[in-house]
Design an enzyme around this catalytic site. Structure first.
Site, short mmCIF file in Angstrom:
data_model
loop_
_atom_site.label_atom_id
_atom_site.label_comp_id
_atom_site.label_asym_id
_atom_site.label_seq_id
_atom_site.Cartn_x
_atom_site.Cartn_y
_atom_site.Cartn_z
CG ASP A 244 -2.10 -0.93 1.07
OD1 ASP A 244 -2.94 -0.66 0.21
OD2 ASP A 244 -2.15 -1.96 1.79
CD GLU B 200 -4.69 11.51 2.51
OE1 GLU B 200 -5.12 12.65 2.31
OE2 GLU B 200 -5.35 10.49 2.27
CG ASP B 201 -3.40 6.31 4.56
OD1 ASP B 201 -4.27 7.11 4.94
OD2 ASP B 201 -3.56 5.50 3.63
NE ARG C 229 -0.70 1.74 4.10
CZ ARG C 229 -1.24 2.83 3.58
NH1 ARG C 229 -2.52 3.02 3.67
NH2 ARG C 229 -0.48 3.74 2.98
CG HIS D 280 -8.83 6.42 5.50
ND1 HIS D 280 -8.09 5.99 4.41
CD2 HIS D 280 -8.23 5.89 6.59
CE1 HIS D 280 -7.08 5.23 4.84
NE2 HIS D 280 -7.15 5.16 6.16
CB CYS E 274 -4.59 7.91 -0.70
SG CYS E 274 -6.30 7.70 -0.82
N1 GLY Z 1 -5.49 -0.27 0.47
C1 GLY Z 1 -5.48 0.97 1.14
C2 GLY Z 1 -5.41 0.77 2.59
O1 GLY Z 1 -6.10 -0.07 3.04
O2 GLY Z 1 -4.67 1.34 3.35
#
Ligand code: GLY
Length: 259
Positions: free
Chosen positions: A60, A65-66, A85, A165, A252
């Site tokens: 991912d 952005e996350d 992640r 989100h 994102c």
């Molecule tokens: N596939 C994007 C997320 O779940 O973070």
């Protein structure tokens, strides 16, 4: 000068996290071409793009952005809710150093047991809205609140229901205007703003990436695009259909900040 950090699409994107979507085959070449056009849309708007490499064990990582919330006064490195992640952060921190994003911004970290995804953080002026979601927990929200309050922001938590989100449900399309899906976020939470509701036939249409003079917006939502254009929003359409299969959207794919 505005700078954007992006990250190349990992070959592992086919094993990405999925929360609300059923897995569908992703055409990697097509996804990369779409991503390149997205980056070009940033360049067209006068933004300098720094694309980071990735590896085949970070499915991912294109969704940068996350991993950080960059305010004018500080940079918050998140602790993503999906364990898969968490390895994405070091390269983003390194890029923030190299792009001099941290020159005048202290860097703070969300720490265990807190979790926070940048996709859950919507900044409107000095107001920060943060989604309480499957990725962002109460401890993460408290830590963000502590850091952002010190920098002069107010922080309001909102429940996220039905989507991944907060920014799946609401994004900014102007300094005082939000685009939202009323089925996923209560409209009255944004009563102080002009509000544009998505066309209800386009459930995923509330994610738009606001740039200084235009909005990057998915080509998949023509009905909502009509509503935006009727309200005077200038649209730069992008086809992000392959990234959408990975539960990604347009905000994102970049971290945009002033340097
Ligand atoms: N596939 C994007 C997320 O779940 O973070």
């Amino acid at each position: 000068m505005l700078m954007a950090i992006t990250r190349e699409i990992s070959p592992a994107i086919r094993q990405c996290e999925l929360t609300h979507l059923t897995r569908a085959p992703i055409d990697l070449d097509r996804a990369r071409a779409q991503h390149a056009d997205y980056e070009w849309a940033l360049v067209e708007a006068g933004i300098t793009v720094r694309r980071l490499p990735t590896t085949d064990d970070m499915p991912d990582s294109v969704f940068v952005e996350d991993i950080a919330v960059i305010l004018d006064e500080l940079a918050v490195i998140t602790r993503p809710g999906a364990v898969s992640r968490r390895a994405e952060a070091p390269a983003i921190m390194d890029a923030l150093v190299k792009t001099r994003a941290l020159h005048f911004r202290p860097m703070v970290m969300i720490e265990e047991p807190g979790t926070l995804d940048g996709g859950d953080v919507l900044v409107l002026g000095t107001r920060v809205y943060v989604g309480s979601s499957s990725r962002t927990n109460a401890a993460g929200i408290d830590q963000l609140r502590r850091h952002a309050t010190r920098a002069g922001y107010t922080v309001q938590a909102l429940p996220v229901r039905g989507c991944l989100h907060l920014k799946s449900a609401v994004t900014a399309v102007g300094p005082e205007t939000v685009l939202l899906n009323p089925a996923w976020i209560p409209e009255d939470a944004f009563a102080d703003y002009e509000r544009i509701a998505i066309d209800p036939r386009e459930r995923h249409a509330a994610n738009a990436a606001l740039l200084p003079d235009r909005v990057i917006y998915p080509a998949a939502f023509p009905r909502t695009r009509e509503r935006l254009e009727a309200a005077g929003v200038k649209i730069r359409p992008v086809d992000v259909s392959e990234l959408a299969k990975a539960e990604g959207a347009v905000t994102c794919c970049s971290l945009i900040f002033e340097v």
